[in-house]
Design a protein around this motif. Structure first.
Motif, PDB file in Angstrom:
ATOM      1  N   ILE A   1       5.324   1.551   9.541  1.00 53.47           N
ATOM      2  CA  ILE A   1       4.831   0.995   8.066  1.00 53.47           C
ATOM      3  C   ILE A   1       6.431   0.064   7.395  1.00 53.47           C
ATOM      4  O   ILE A   1       6.257  -1.118   7.082  1.00 53.47           O
ATOM      5  CB  ILE A   1       4.673   1.898   7.079  1.00 53.47           C
ATOM      6  CG1 ILE A   1       3.359   2.665   7.404  1.00 53.47           C
ATOM      7  CG2 ILE A   1       4.159   1.164   5.801  1.00 53.47           C
ATOM      8  CD1 ILE A   1       2.825   3.872   6.749  1.00 53.47           C
ATOM      9  N   GLY A   2       7.397   0.679   7.378  1.00 57.36           N
ATOM     10  CA  GLY A   2       8.291   0.029   6.699  1.00 57.36           C
ATOM     11  C   GLY A   2       9.161   1.121   5.998  1.00 57.36           C
ATOM     12  O   GLY A   2       8.827   2.394   5.746  1.00 57.36           O
ATOM     13  N   LYS A   3      10.345   0.798   5.540  1.00 57.76           N
ATOM     14  CA  LYS A   3      11.234   1.762   4.716  1.00 57.76           C
ATOM     15  C   LYS A   3      10.758   2.057   3.147  1.00 57.76           C
ATOM     16  O   LYS A   3      10.460   1.022   2.619  1.00 57.76           O
ATOM     17  CB  LYS A   3      12.694   1.261   4.668  1.00 57.76           C
ATOM     18  CG  LYS A   3      13.337   1.303   5.991  1.00 57.76           C
ATOM     19  CD  LYS A   3      14.646   0.767   5.686  1.00 57.76           C
ATOM     20  CE  LYS A   3      15.513   0.775   7.142  1.00 57.76           C
ATOM     21  NZ  LYS A   3      16.952  -0.092   7.096  1.00 57.76           N
ATOM     22  N   PRO A   4      10.565   3.267   2.989  1.00 55.54           N
ATOM     23  CA  PRO A   4      10.118   3.572   1.489  1.00 55.54           C
ATOM     24  C   PRO A   4      11.289   3.387   0.373  1.00 55.54           C
ATOM     25  O   PRO A   4      11.810   4.126  -0.244  1.00 55.54           O
ATOM     26  CB  PRO A   4       9.514   4.925   1.743  1.00 55.54           C
ATOM     27  CG  PRO A   4      10.538   5.482   2.672  1.00 55.54           C
ATOM     28  CD  PRO A   4      10.831   4.267   3.625  1.00 55.54           C
ATOM     29  N   ILE A   5      11.374   2.066   0.120  1.00 54.32           N
ATOM     30  CA  ILE A   5      12.330   1.263  -0.875  1.00 54.32           C
ATOM     31  C   ILE A   5      11.539   0.540  -1.849  1.00 54.32           C
ATOM     32  O   ILE A   5      10.627   0.195  -1.321  1.00 54.32           O
ATOM     33  CB  ILE A   5      13.310   0.810  -0.369  1.00 54.32           C
ATOM     34  CG1 ILE A   5      13.009  -0.399   0.538  1.00 54.32           C
ATOM     35  CG2 ILE A   5      14.396   1.884   0.579  1.00 54.32           C
ATOM     36  CD1 ILE A   5      14.372  -1.028   1.156  1.00 54.32           C
ATOM     37  N   GLY A   6      11.901   0.330  -2.979  1.00 51.93           N
ATOM     38  CA  GLY A   6      11.565  -0.448  -3.983  1.00 51.93           C
ATOM     39  C   GLY A   6      10.006  -0.234  -4.012  1.00 51.93           C
ATOM     40  O   GLY A   6       9.796   0.856  -4.617  1.00 51.93           O
ATOM     41  N   THR A   7       9.082  -1.051  -4.192  1.00 50.41           N
ATOM     42  CA  THR A   7       7.701  -0.847  -4.421  1.00 50.41           C
ATOM     43  C   THR A   7       7.063  -0.299  -3.246  1.00 50.41           C
ATOM     44  O   THR A   7       5.953   0.321  -3.687  1.00 50.41           O
ATOM     45  CB  THR A   7       7.184  -2.351  -4.683  1.00 50.41           C
ATOM     46  OG1 THR A   7       7.473  -3.184  -3.554  1.00 50.41           O
ATOM     47  CG2 THR A   7       7.787  -2.806  -5.738  1.00 50.41           C
ATOM     48  N   LEU A   8       7.453   0.003  -2.050  1.00 50.63           N
ATOM     49  CA  LEU A   8       6.851   0.292  -1.150  1.00 50.63           C
ATOM     50  C   LEU A   8       7.009   2.109  -0.884  1.00 50.63           C
ATOM     51  O   LEU A   8       8.243   2.481  -1.116  1.00 50.63           O
ATOM     52  CB  LEU A   8       7.297   0.112   0.425  1.00 50.63           C
ATOM     53  CG  LEU A   8       6.685   0.599   1.513  1.00 50.63           C
ATOM     54  CD1 LEU A   8       4.993   0.525   1.541  1.00 50.63           C
ATOM     55  CD2 LEU A   8       7.072   0.269   2.853  1.00 50.63           C
TER      56      LEU A   8
ATOM     57  N   ASP B   1       5.119  -9.075  -4.246  1.00 53.23           N
ATOM     58  CA  ASP B   1       5.065  -8.319  -5.483  1.00 53.23           C
ATOM     59  C   ASP B   1       6.495  -8.340  -5.829  1.00 53.23           C
ATOM     60  O   ASP B   1       6.854  -7.640  -6.950  1.00 53.23           O
ATOM     61  CB  ASP B   1       4.863  -6.868  -5.028  1.00 53.23           C
ATOM     62  CG  ASP B   1       5.859  -6.011  -4.300  1.00 53.23           C
ATOM     63  OD1 ASP B   1       6.612  -6.624  -3.941  1.00 53.23           O
ATOM     64  OD2 ASP B   1       5.683  -4.661  -4.207  1.00 53.23           O
ATOM     65  N   GLY B   2       7.630  -9.291  -5.353  1.00 50.48           N
ATOM     66  CA  GLY B   2       9.080  -9.086  -5.743  1.00 50.48           C
ATOM     67  C   GLY B   2       9.821  -8.221  -5.208  1.00 50.48           C
ATOM     68  O   GLY B   2      11.051  -8.352  -5.390  1.00 50.48           O
ATOM     69  N   GLY B   3       9.033  -7.301  -4.445  1.00 50.61           N
ATOM     70  CA  GLY B   3       9.987  -6.117  -3.915  1.00 50.61           C
ATOM     71  C   GLY B   3       9.759  -5.951  -2.263  1.00 50.61           C
ATOM     72  O   GLY B   3      10.246  -7.104  -1.508  1.00 50.61           O
TER      73      GLY B   3
END
Length: 183
Positions: A136-143, A73-75
């Motif tokens: 899950i991951g860090k809630p940055i960008g598109t997440l 998604d580019g992010g």
């Protein structure tokens, strides 16, 4: 820049992981098959021949994929464009009482839909949830992350299954048990 041989080898490895053609249930996948980039790279580093794979290598694989079988998604999210098989063998499912809170990650474009329509097992038999946000991951960008009131959902009759140490599967979860994750 990866050599063509290395690019092809990494593409095949990525497709296998992103389609979950493995008994190693190591990564988080949302309902549409997206997984966060950083945990994927960390997982790749544990595999033979992938110790030095980075974001640039992944971008090269996606950009030069003649079949367009991987979508980024580019992010922060990546997925296989087809062949996503998120169901887990029945022998690996254990029905259980979940922790009080679980977490769900989704693309920012889908956040409003999730918060109003709930979590639905669209591309799989179950919704995948994580025990902790960092799984899950860090809630940055598109997440973006969503907090799930799992204990209340369980009390309302929604089934949960533990899969591995960090992940849970569930039936559909109504929006009333969801809220935007805040640190």
């Amino acid at each position: 820049m990866l050599a063509i041989y290395d690019e092809t080898r990494l593409r095949k490895r990525l497709l296998s992981i992103l389609r979950q053609n493995s008994e190693a249930f190591q990564l988080y996948y949302d309902t549409y098959g997206y997984t966060p980039i950083e945990p994927l790279i960390e997982y790749l580093h544990t595999l033979k021949g992938c110790a030095f794979v980075n974001r640039h290598d992944l971008r090269q694989v996606v950009e030069y994929d003649p079949e367009r079988s991987i979508e980024w998604d580019g992010g922060e999210l990546i997925r296989a464009t087809y062949g996503f098989l998120p169901t887990v063998a029945k022998s690996r499912r254990t029905k259980m009482v979940p922790p009080d809170v679980l977490y769900y990650g989704t693309h920012r474009r889908l956040l409003k839909q999730v918060l109003t329509g709930g979590l639905l097992p669209i591309a799989s038999e179950y919704v995948q949830l994580a025990a902790r946000p960092e799984h899950i991951g860090k809630p940055i960008g598109t997440l973006h992350l969503v907090t799930v009131n799992a204990s209340a959902a369980y009390e309302a009759g929604i089934c949960f299954y533990q899969v591995g140490d960090h992940y849970y599967l569930s039936d559909a979860i109504p929006a009333s048990y969801l809220q935007v994750y805040t640190d």
